[in-house]
Design a protein around this motif. Structure first.
Motif, short mmCIF file in Angstrom:
data_model
loop_
_atom_site.label_atom_id
_atom_site.label_comp_id
_atom_site.label_asym_id
_atom_site.label_seq_id
_atom_site.Cartn_x
_atom_site.Cartn_y
_atom_site.Cartn_z
N GLY A 151 2.07 -6.25 6.14
CA GLY A 151 1.83 -5.05 5.34
C GLY A 151 0.40 -4.61 5.46
O GLY A 151 -0.30 -4.95 6.41
N SER A 152 -0.07 -3.87 4.48
CA SER A 152 -1.42 -3.32 4.52
C SER A 152 -2.15 -3.62 3.22
O SER A 152 -1.53 -3.85 2.18
N VAL A 153 -3.47 -3.63 3.29
CA VAL A 153 -4.31 -3.77 2.11
C VAL A 153 -4.65 -2.37 1.63
O VAL A 153 -5.38 -1.63 2.29
N LYS A 154 -4.10 -1.99 0.48
CA LYS A 154 -4.25 -0.61 0.01
C LYS A 154 -5.63 -0.32 -0.56
O LYS A 154 -6.15 0.78 -0.41
N GLY A 155 -6.24 -1.29 -1.17
CA GLY A 155 -7.55 -1.08 -1.76
C GLY A 155 -8.04 -2.33 -2.45
O GLY A 155 -7.24 -3.08 -3.00
N VAL A 156 -9.35 -2.55 -2.39
CA VAL A 156 -9.96 -3.70 -3.06
C VAL A 156 -11.15 -3.19 -3.86
O VAL A 156 -12.15 -2.75 -3.29
N GLU A 157 -11.03 -3.24 -5.17
CA GLU A 157 -12.14 -2.84 -6.02
C GLU A 157 -13.10 -4.02 -6.18
O GLU A 157 -12.68 -5.18 -6.24
N ARG A 158 -14.39 -3.72 -6.27
CA ARG A 158 -15.40 -4.76 -6.28
C ARG A 158 -15.25 -5.70 -7.47
O ARG A 158 -15.53 -6.89 -7.37
N ASN A 159 -14.83 -5.20 -8.59
CA ASN A 159 -14.67 -6.02 -9.79
C ASN A 159 -13.19 -6.20 -10.14
O ASN A 159 -12.79 -6.19 -11.29
N CYS A 160 -12.37 -6.40 -9.10
CA CYS A 160 -10.92 -6.50 -9.30
C CYS A 160 -10.58 -7.72 -10.14
O CYS A 160 -11.19 -8.79 -10.03
N ASN A 161 -9.58 -7.56 -11.00
CA ASN A 161 -9.08 -8.69 -11.80
C ASN A 161 -7.56 -8.76 -11.80
O ASN A 161 -6.98 -9.65 -12.43
N VAL A 162 -6.89 -7.84 -11.10
CA VAL A 162 -5.44 -7.85 -10.97
C VAL A 162 -5.08 -7.66 -9.50
O VAL A 162 -5.59 -6.75 -8.84
N LEU A 163 -4.21 -8.51 -8.99
CA LEU A 163 -3.75 -8.44 -7.61
C LEU A 163 -2.28 -8.07 -7.63
O LEU A 163 -1.45 -8.81 -8.18
N LEU A 164 -1.95 -6.91 -7.04
CA LEU A 164 -0.60 -6.35 -7.15
C LEU A 164 0.11 -6.34 -5.81
O LEU A 164 -0.47 -5.91 -4.80
#
Length: 618
Positions: free
Chosen positions: A168-181
């Motif tokens: 699949g693909s990595v849709k987006g990674v926020e710098r302060n991410c706390n939820v992985l969907l």
């Protein structure tokens, strides 16, 4: 547009030696270095040097310098390597979910030009003790770096005794991410058939690209106005769908894009020892990238219709829309009529609560699997986040650094009973616990909280995320420690002790109580919490999970629907089928997953025989 260096005032920087300029850039972020390179042609040349981007890679601190040198051989430049490291760095750490209650811990760590999500299996203490392990783990996902620094998402799963990969693909990674969907995303073709992400996910584009460049790609300029308007109309995120719809979409898409794991791709995901030959890891990485590039990452909607016809017997002479096919298959789940135009109409509030398939899918002509690392407002109780019970999501635990004043913060492993350490002949089945220790302020008191994130019992004793103990580090304990030595007749040198409370039976399973106790800190780094009344003892040792995994034993993953997030409420060990799988042969003991498929386990990548480890009984 790049300007001439005569007009941008860059003479001072250009006059610096390369080594000095590299030192100066240590105070800059990768985004700052990129912006600096856009000032003029001379600075662009200077800021594009490998020495500058090697410094940026070191500053990110994802892997040591010697590994950076080795990883660089697999990408175009240190700038490309920095792009990948910058993207995946926020994902590294400890991710959890409430279910199963025994613990659902996914530890994300560097692999080989990749990061790997490893699920820690609930288990008993290994024959070599906590520090040496080894421990059992299963693969959940990998994010692999391509030669240009872009990210490739590979999801793991097992169906009917066969291991599969789901690209699949990595849709987006926020710098302060706390939820992985884990999500499904509509996609559409343009520019000669190239698949792109749908604009229905406004605000979730790749943040790395935003940070590295805010220029508009030339291919973006060529879109006609009607294309842009059509993309803007649909703004339905995957989370707006009902849970049953999201579940069925993930189940259907994974069944369409799955790739049987080849022998080359079925190896270990990371080097397990210093000086290990990396040839197999290089070959495996190339295999994963080739799988991703063979157009296995998306499924055509027409193919999905055929799949639903064959799987659910929805043949009809009357033409139906795509949403009709799905509604028919969900009739026994959601209890609604499959008729799109007929039947009782729902209230306006019910219609607004969930989006429909047709609305979700109209922004693309194919759909694919995506991983999205986002930041959400989450409340927490005693260092444990409050989680959604209907999202395919993992939640990141904030890990405090072990600094002065909070030197006990971090990940610890432990067992009940004395003496600590290795299992003995009279007590061979010690359950292994993992606790995350963190500090908090409450009403002017400095507290140390030991949060349970995994327990190796057969049936859960206390809720996942419970505080096993809470001590006040400003309150010394006068309770004497009852033992003078450990099991090896080694004298114990007590450093300090704190008063507090440990977990106890309360108002049912969900609401445990507490009883007084003390936390003892020893000079060798060992922590011991003892309940005052029962004299029960929990011994803890700091662990390096990355090193434990490298010494560990890989076991097969769960089926794809439950391998990312196991949403079925469970109080027992759902991984119990792995208990007899440590002798390099398949286990005859199976376990039933929520989809009704019986799975049997077997080790798929082993380093050594661990037949002495057992899971499930204490």
């Amino acid at each position: 547009m790049l300007s001439d260096n005569k007009t941008c005032g860059s003479k001072l920087l250009l006059a610096l030696p390369d080594d000095v300029f590299a030192i100066v850039t240590r105070s800059l972020t990768p985004k700052d270095v990129f912006n600096l390179s856009m000032c003029c042609r001379s600075l662009n040349l200077l800021a594009s040097s490998n020495k500058i981007w090697l410094t940026q890679c070191e500053m990110l601190g994802v892997i040591p310098h010697k590994d950076l040198i080795e990883w660089r051989k697999g990408v175009n430049s240190y700038k490309a390597l920095c792009r990948f490291l910058f993207n995946v760095e926020p994902i590294i750490g400890i991710w959890v979910h409430q279910n199963p209650e025994l613990g659902n811990v996914v530890y994300v760590m560097p692999g080989f030009i990749s990061v790997v999500g490893c699920r820690i299996i609930p288990q008993e203490l290994g024959p070599l003790g906590i520090e040496e392990g080894p421990i059992l783990w299963s693969p959940v996902f990998e994010i692999v770096g391509d030669v240009d620094g872009s990210s490739v998402f590979i999801y793991h799963g097992r169906e009917r005794d066969i291991n599969y990969l789901y690209p699949g693909s990595v849709k987006g990674v926020e710098r302060n991410c706390n939820v992985l969907l884990l999500e499904v995303e509509p996609r559409q073709q343009r520019n000669g058939g190239k698949l792109v992400h749908s604009k229905s996910f406004v605000g979730t584009t790749n943040h790395v690209e935003k940070d590295f460049s805010r220029k508009i790609c030339p291919s973006e300029r060529g879109f006609c106005k009607s294309q842009r308007l059509n993309e803007h109309k649909s703004s339905v995120p995957f989370s707006r769908l009902a849970f049953a719809d999201r579940r069925k979409l993930i189940e259907t898409v994974t069944s369409q894009i799955r790739v049987k794991v080849s022998q080359a791709a079925d190896g270990l995901s990371f080097p397990c020892s210093e000086g290990e030959n990396l040839c197999n890891l290089r070959e495996r990485r190339l295999q994963l990238i080739q799988i991703y590039k063979r157009d296995h990452t998306q499924s055509d909607l027409g193919e999905i219709r055929k799949f639903l016809d064959n799987a659910y017997g929805m043949q009809s002479s009357k033409k139906k829309s795509f949403v009709g096919y799905f509604r028919e298959s969900f009739k026994h789940i959601i209890g609604k009529s499959s008729s799109i135009n007929g039947g009782r109409k729902s209230s306006s509030s019910e219609n607004n609560k969930y989006a429909q398939f047709q609305e979700f899918l109209r922004s693309g002509d194919s759909i694919g699997l995506t991983l999205h690392a986002s930041n959400s407002r989450l409340s927490s109780y005693r260092a444990w986040p409050n989680m959604h019970d209907s999202k395919f999501a993992l939640y990141k635990l904030p890990k405090q650094q072990a600094l002065t004043g909070q030197q006990h913060a971090g990940l610890w492993g432990g067992t009940f009973g004395w003496p600590p350490g290795k299992p003995s002949a009279d007590k061979p089945g010690k359950a292994l616990f993992f606790l995350l220790l963190s500090y908090a302020e409450n009403q002017g008191q400095r507290l140390l909280i030991g949060t349970k994130i995994l327990e190796g019992t057969h049936y859960v004793l206390h809720p996942n995320g419970s505080a096993m103990f809470i001590v006040n580090i400003n309150e010394p304990s006068a309770e004497p420690f009852p033992f003078n030595s450990d099991g090896d007749s080694k004298f114990l040198d007590l450093k300090e002790a704190f008063g507090g409370e440990g977990i106890a039976n309360g108002y049912g399973f969900r609401y445990p109580g507490s009883k007084p106790g003390s936390l003892y800190v020893f000079e060798d780094g060992m922590l011991v919490f003892m309940w005052k009344e029962s004299r029960a003892v929990l011994t803890l040792q700091r662990v390096n999970m990355e090193q434990l995994l490298k010494k560990g034993e890989r076991v097969p993953p769960l089926p794809p629907l439950g391998n990312f997030t196991y949403l079925t409420k469970s109080y027992s060990n759902v991984y119990a089928g792995f208990s007899n799988s440590l002798n390099h042969t398949s286990s005859s003991r199976g376990f039933f997953m929520e989809n009704g498929v019986e799975e049997t386990s077997g080790v798929v990548a082993t380093r050594k025989s661990l037949s002495r480890i057992r899971i499930g009984r204490i």
